[in-house]
Scaffold this motif. Structure first.
Motif, mmCIF file in Angstrom:
data_model
loop_
_atom_site.group_PDB
_atom_site.id
_atom_site.type_symbol
_atom_site.label_atom_id
_atom_site.label_comp_id
_atom_site.label_asym_id
_atom_site.label_seq_id
_atom_site.Cartn_x
_atom_site.Cartn_y
_atom_site.Cartn_z
ATOM 1 N N MET A 187 0.835 -1.175 0.000
ATOM 2 C CA MET A 187 0.000 0.000 0.000
ATOM 3 C C MET A 187 0.882 1.240 0.000
ATOM 4 O O MET A 187 1.944 1.251 0.588
ATOM 5 C CB MET A 187 -0.906 0.026 1.215
ATOM 6 N N ASN A 188 0.396 2.268 -0.618
ATOM 7 C CA ASN A 188 1.121 3.522 -0.705
ATOM 8 C C ASN A 188 0.505 4.521 0.269
ATOM 9 O O ASN A 188 -0.659 4.894 0.124
ATOM 10 C CB ASN A 188 1.053 4.050 -2.140
ATOM 11 N N PHE A 189 1.280 4.937 1.260
ATOM 12 C CA PHE A 189 0.777 5.859 2.270
ATOM 13 C C PHE A 189 1.388 7.245 2.128
ATOM 14 O O PHE A 189 1.481 7.997 3.095
ATOM 15 C CB PHE A 189 1.062 5.317 3.680
ATOM 16 N N GLU A 190 1.813 7.616 0.925
ATOM 17 C CA GLU A 190 2.442 8.922 0.714
ATOM 18 C C GLU A 190 1.478 10.073 0.953
ATOM 19 O O GLU A 190 1.806 11.037 1.612
ATOM 20 C CB GLU A 190 2.980 9.027 -0.717
ATOM 21 N N ASN A 191 0.304 10.000 0.399
ATOM 22 C CA ASN A 191 -0.656 11.099 0.460
ATOM 23 C C ASN A 191 -1.685 10.870 1.552
ATOM 24 O O ASN A 191 -2.881 10.816 1.308
ATOM 25 C CB ASN A 191 -1.349 11.263 -0.905
ATOM 26 N N GLU A 192 -1.216 10.765 2.772
ATOM 27 C CA GLU A 192 -2.102 10.498 3.895
ATOM 28 C C GLU A 192 -2.689 11.792 4.438
ATOM 29 O O GLU A 192 -2.056 12.836 4.415
ATOM 30 C CB GLU A 192 -1.343 9.807 5.020
ATOM 31 N N LEU A 193 -3.875 11.691 4.963
ATOM 32 C CA LEU A 193 -4.531 12.795 5.643
ATOM 33 C C LEU A 193 -4.833 12.326 7.056
ATOM 34 O O LEU A 193 -5.569 11.358 7.251
ATOM 35 C CB LEU A 193 -5.830 13.177 4.927
ATOM 36 N N HIS A 194 -4.215 12.964 8.034
ATOM 37 C CA HIS A 194 -4.422 12.592 9.438
ATOM 38 C C HIS A 194 -5.409 13.572 10.053
ATOM 39 O O HIS A 194 -5.208 14.780 10.009
ATOM 40 C CB HIS A 194 -3.102 12.630 10.211
ATOM 41 N N ILE A 195 -6.476 13.029 10.639
ATOM 42 C CA ILE A 195 -7.511 13.848 11.270
ATOM 43 C C ILE A 195 -7.529 13.525 12.756
ATOM 44 O O ILE A 195 -7.497 12.362 13.145
ATOM 45 C CB ILE A 195 -8.887 13.545 10.639
ATOM 46 N N GLY A 196 -7.590 14.539 13.579
ATOM 47 C CA GLY A 196 -7.638 14.324 15.016
ATOM 48 C C GLY A 196 -6.261 14.378 15.644
ATOM 49 O O GLY A 196 -5.262 14.630 14.985
ATOM 50 N N THR A 197 -6.212 14.134 16.935
ATOM 51 C CA THR A 197 -4.955 14.165 17.668
ATOM 52 C C THR A 197 -4.502 12.742 17.972
ATOM 53 O O THR A 197 -5.331 11.833 18.096
ATOM 54 C CB THR A 197 -5.110 14.926 18.996
ATOM 55 N N PRO A 198 -3.200 12.528 18.104
ATOM 56 C CA PRO A 198 -2.711 11.191 18.463
ATOM 57 C C PRO A 198 -3.172 10.801 19.870
ATOM 58 O O PRO A 198 -3.448 11.657 20.710
ATOM 59 C CB PRO A 198 -1.192 11.338 18.427
ATOM 60 N N ASN A 199 -3.251 9.513 20.110
ATOM 61 C CA ASN A 199 -3.671 9.057 21.435
ATOM 62 C C ASN A 199 -2.643 9.481 22.487
ATOM 63 O O ASN A 199 -1.444 9.418 22.256
ATOM 64 C CB ASN A 199 -3.893 7.539 21.460
ATOM 65 N N PRO A 200 -3.114 9.943 23.660
ATOM 66 C CA PRO A 200 -2.208 10.451 24.691
ATOM 67 C C PRO A 200 -1.472 9.363 25.467
ATOM 68 O O PRO A 200 -0.504 9.638 26.158
ATOM 69 C CB PRO A 200 -3.125 11.240 25.622
ATOM 70 N N GLU A 201 -1.929 8.109 25.364
ATOM 71 C CA GLU A 201 -1.292 7.008 26.064
ATOM 72 C C GLU A 201 -1.051 5.864 25.087
ATOM 73 O O GLU A 201 -1.639 5.819 24.011
ATOM 74 C CB GLU A 201 -2.141 6.530 27.237
ATOM 75 N N CYS A 202 -0.195 4.949 25.478
ATOM 76 C CA CYS A 202 0.093 3.781 24.658
ATOM 77 C C CYS A 202 -1.191 2.960 24.504
ATOM 78 O O CYS A 202 -1.887 2.697 25.480
ATOM 79 C CB CYS A 202 1.183 2.938 25.310
ATOM 80 N N ALA A 203 -1.505 2.577 23.288
ATOM 81 C CA ALA A 203 -2.730 1.818 23.022
ATOM 82 C C ALA A 203 -2.645 0.390 23.540
ATOM 83 O O ALA A 203 -3.645 -0.310 23.564
ATOM 84 C CB ALA A 203 -3.025 1.813 21.534
ATOM 85 N N CYS A 204 -1.475 -0.028 23.988
ATOM 86 C CA CYS A 204 -1.304 -1.396 24.487
ATOM 87 C C CYS A 204 -1.263 -1.437 26.019
ATOM 88 O O CYS A 204 -2.083 -2.085 26.640
ATOM 89 C CB CYS A 204 -0.028 -1.992 23.899
ATOM 90 N N CYS A 205 -0.314 -0.717 26.615
ATOM 91 C CA CYS A 205 -0.133 -0.788 28.071
ATOM 92 C C CYS A 205 -0.773 0.385 28.821
ATOM 93 O O CYS A 205 -0.787 0.411 30.041
ATOM 94 C CB CYS A 205 1.347 -0.880 28.411
ATOM 95 N N LEU A 206 -1.263 1.376 28.109
ATOM 96 C CA LEU A 206 -1.962 2.542 28.648
ATOM 97 C C LEU A 206 -1.084 3.504 29.449
ATOM 98 O O LEU A 206 -1.593 4.339 30.194
ATOM 99 C CB LEU A 206 -3.167 2.119 29.493
ATOM 100 N N LYS A 207 0.253 3.408 29.310
ATOM 101 C CA LYS A 207 1.137 4.385 29.949
ATOM 102 C C LYS A 207 1.076 5.686 29.154
ATOM 103 O O LYS A 207 1.119 5.669 27.930
ATOM 104 C CB LYS A 207 2.584 3.886 29.964
ATOM 105 N N HIS A 208 0.989 6.807 29.872
ATOM 106 C CA HIS A 208 0.953 8.107 29.194
ATOM 107 C C HIS A 208 2.316 8.405 28.582
ATOM 108 O O HIS A 208 3.350 8.106 29.184
ATOM 109 C CB HIS A 208 0.545 9.221 30.163
ATOM 110 N N PHE A 209 2.314 8.968 27.374
ATOM 111 C CA PHE A 209 3.560 9.293 26.704
ATOM 112 C C PHE A 209 4.228 10.486 27.388
ATOM 113 O O PHE A 209 3.579 11.465 27.715
ATOM 114 C CB PHE A 209 3.314 9.607 25.224
ATOM 115 N N SER A 210 5.524 10.348 27.629
ATOM 116 C CA SER A 210 6.336 11.390 28.250
ATOM 117 C C SER A 210 7.772 11.159 27.802
ATOM 118 O O SER A 210 8.021 10.363 26.905
ATOM 119 C CB SER A 210 6.209 11.312 29.771
#
Length: 80
Positions: free
Chosen positions: A1-24
């Protein structure tokens, strides 16, 4: 798949989607998990994963399955 022309909507998740630790500083974003809700549709949900969970996913097949299950629970809202 070609992901060159991506459009990102919204904000990234504030914590890890696996272990739920907040990013810092100690817990940084290292990998992204993409979920395609409808097969064939070129639209994805993207969740960031921390360094520890990324290493777990890369280590073994069992680790990858565990990370995938945790991200799917996060996507479905089944985690607190």
């Amino acid at each position: 798949m070609n992901f060159e022309n991506e459009l990102h909507i919204g904000t990234p998740n504030p914590e890890c989607a696996c272990c739920l630790k907040h990013f810092s500083k100690p817990t940084q974003r290292r990998m992204r998990a993409r979920i395609q809700p409808i097969p064939g549709l070129n639209a994805f949900f993207e969740y960031d994963i921390c360094e520890t969970c990324s290493a777990t996913a890369k280590r073994s097949g069992k680790g990858l399955k565990r990370v995938v299950r945790a991200v799917m629970k996060y996507h479905k809202g089944e985690v607190l």
